[in-house]
Enzyme design. Structure first.
Site, mmCIF file in Angstrom:
data_model
loop_
_atom_site.group_PDB
_atom_site.id
_atom_site.type_symbol
_atom_site.label_atom_id
_atom_site.label_comp_id
_atom_site.label_asym_id
_atom_site.label_seq_id
_atom_site.Cartn_x
_atom_site.Cartn_y
_atom_site.Cartn_z
ATOM 1 N N ASP A 1 -3.430 2.112 -4.841
ATOM 2 C CA ASP A 1 -2.079 2.007 -4.305
ATOM 3 C C ASP A 1 -1.499 0.609 -4.521
ATOM 4 O O ASP A 1 -2.267 -0.349 -4.618
ATOM 5 C CB ASP A 1 -2.067 2.375 -2.803
ATOM 6 C CG ASP A 1 -3.139 1.631 -1.999
ATOM 7 O OD1 ASP A 1 -4.274 1.507 -2.469
ATOM 8 O OD2 ASP A 1 -2.822 1.183 -0.878
ATOM 9 N N HIS B 1 -2.465 -3.247 -3.512
ATOM 10 C CA HIS B 1 -3.847 -3.070 -3.057
ATOM 11 C C HIS B 1 -4.779 -2.927 -4.260
ATOM 12 O O HIS B 1 -5.893 -3.465 -4.275
ATOM 13 C CB HIS B 1 -3.918 -1.823 -2.175
ATOM 14 C CG HIS B 1 -5.090 -1.780 -1.268
ATOM 15 N ND1 HIS B 1 -5.382 -0.678 -0.491
ATOM 16 C CD2 HIS B 1 -6.062 -2.689 -0.987
ATOM 17 C CE1 HIS B 1 -6.473 -0.914 0.220
ATOM 18 N NE2 HIS B 1 -6.913 -2.129 -0.067
ATOM 19 N N GLU C 1 2.469 -0.968 4.606
ATOM 20 C CA GLU C 1 2.211 0.403 4.185
ATOM 21 C C GLU C 1 3.536 1.099 3.893
ATOM 22 O O GLU C 1 4.509 0.968 4.654
ATOM 23 C CB GLU C 1 1.472 1.170 5.284
ATOM 24 C CG GLU C 1 0.033 0.735 5.512
ATOM 25 C CD GLU C 1 -0.945 1.383 4.552
ATOM 26 O OE1 GLU C 1 -0.504 2.221 3.728
ATOM 27 O OE2 GLU C 1 -2.142 1.066 4.626
ATOM 28 N N HIS D 1 0.838 -1.195 0.000
ATOM 29 C CA HIS D 1 0.000 0.000 0.000
ATOM 30 C C HIS D 1 0.877 1.251 0.000
ATOM 31 O O HIS D 1 2.027 1.204 0.421
ATOM 32 C CB HIS D 1 -0.850 0.086 1.272
ATOM 33 C CG HIS D 1 -1.653 -1.121 1.597
ATOM 34 N ND1 HIS D 1 -3.017 -1.181 1.402
ATOM 35 C CD2 HIS D 1 -1.310 -2.311 2.149
ATOM 36 C CE1 HIS D 1 -3.478 -2.357 1.819
ATOM 37 N NE2 HIS D 1 -2.456 -3.066 2.279
ATOM 38 N N TYR D 2 0.316 2.375 -0.424
ATOM 39 C CA TYR D 2 0.897 3.653 -0.010
ATOM 40 C C TYR D 2 -0.044 4.297 0.991
ATOM 41 O O TYR D 2 -1.252 4.024 1.010
ATOM 42 C CB TYR D 2 1.213 4.592 -1.172
ATOM 43 C CG TYR D 2 0.074 5.041 -2.077
ATOM 44 C CD1 TYR D 2 -1.120 5.554 -1.589
ATOM 45 C CD2 TYR D 2 0.235 5.003 -3.459
ATOM 46 C CE1 TYR D 2 -2.121 5.995 -2.422
ATOM 47 C CE2 TYR D 2 -0.759 5.445 -4.318
ATOM 48 C CZ TYR D 2 -1.932 5.940 -3.794
ATOM 49 O OH TYR D 2 -2.930 6.378 -4.632
ATOM 50 N N THR D 3 0.512 5.155 1.841
ATOM 51 C CA THR D 3 -0.284 5.722 2.937
ATOM 52 C C THR D 3 -1.189 6.851 2.477
ATOM 53 O O THR D 3 -2.219 7.108 3.101
ATOM 54 C CB THR D 3 0.631 6.255 4.037
ATOM 55 O OG1 THR D 3 1.500 7.266 3.483
ATOM 56 C CG2 THR D 3 1.475 5.140 4.645
#
Length: 238
Positions: free
Chosen positions: A159, A149, A111, A46-48
């Site tokens: 993401d 994701h 993340e 994921h990215y935040t």
């Protein structure tokens, strides 16, 4: 082993503080048991989409928001561990991969501190490349099981996004390799769907959403209708 109360991590989950490579333990209360006896077979990246790692850490450990992940990697390479790998973090949400749902019970969530609008730093990628083999070894997860994701939730999530370097992971055998130059000459949508599904993109979405999700993983610069080049990366998996 003592009773595991939700929100309270057992002592054995705390990494050693004498190892400079050990993650920083920062327990999140947002987790539960994996359902139906499932064990991790996937790693979801994921990215935040937040302005700082600290902001993301606070949110992932706030019971009000009811979201979490097992790990968070900062842009400077700092690694936080928030939920034991044995437990079910709340990071994936609704989605499907290779015909399997309840991705939270089947996965480890990582993340990455990134807004989605800038490249991922080399320090961050190096730390990810250190962490992935450890998790993959512990749970016998193959490169095929390292996904984004957006792969398991097409159209709902985007993401780790178009700036994430999937090729770098593939070269290091930390993600499944894509096909190269032996794809089909034409590009019928039904064949594209079959290849995408065999790769793992099994979520029930329309053609445009599926194409966007596959491109986000393999050809994020591509635009317009389906092309034969969209089928090429789906033709070789291991």
């Amino acid at each position: 082993m003592g009773t595991h109360v939700a929100g309270i991590q057992v002592h054995s989950a705390v990494p050693s503080t004498t190892d400079p490579q050990a993650p920083i333990w920062h327990a999140s209360p947002n987790y539960g048991p994996r359902r139906d006896g499932l064990k991790p077979s996937l790693i979801v990246l994921h990215y935040t989409a937040m302005n700082s790692a600290q902001e993301a850490l606070d949110r992932l450990c706030d019971p009000v928001h009811e979201v979490s992940a097992h790990y968070l990697i900062g842009g400077d390479g700092t690694l936080w561990h928030m939920v034991r790998e044995e437990d079910r973090a709340w990071h994936a949400g609704a989605g499907e991969w290779s015909g399997q749902k309840d991705i939270n019970s089947r996965s480890i969530g990582i993340e990455l501190d990134n807004t989605g609008r800038h490249p991922f730093s080399d320090l961050q990628m190096r730390r990810l490349e250190q962490l992935l083999p450890q998790i993959m070894h512990r749970w016998s997860i193959r490169p095929y099981g390292v996904i984004g994701h957006s792969d398991m939730a097409p159209g709902r999530k985007f993401d780790p996004g178009p700036r994430f370097d999937w090729l770098r992971l593939e070269r290091n055998k930390l993600a499944a390799p894509r096909g190269q130059n032996d794809g089909p000459l034409d590009a019928p949508m039904d064949q594209f769907r079959i290849l995408a599904q065999s790769t793992g993109f099994s979520a029930d979405v329309d053609d445009e959403t599926l194409l966007s999700a596959v491109r986000l993983r393999y050809r994020p610069w591509a635009t317009g209708p389906l092309q034969s080049a969209d089928l090429v990366p789906l033709t070789a998996r291991s």
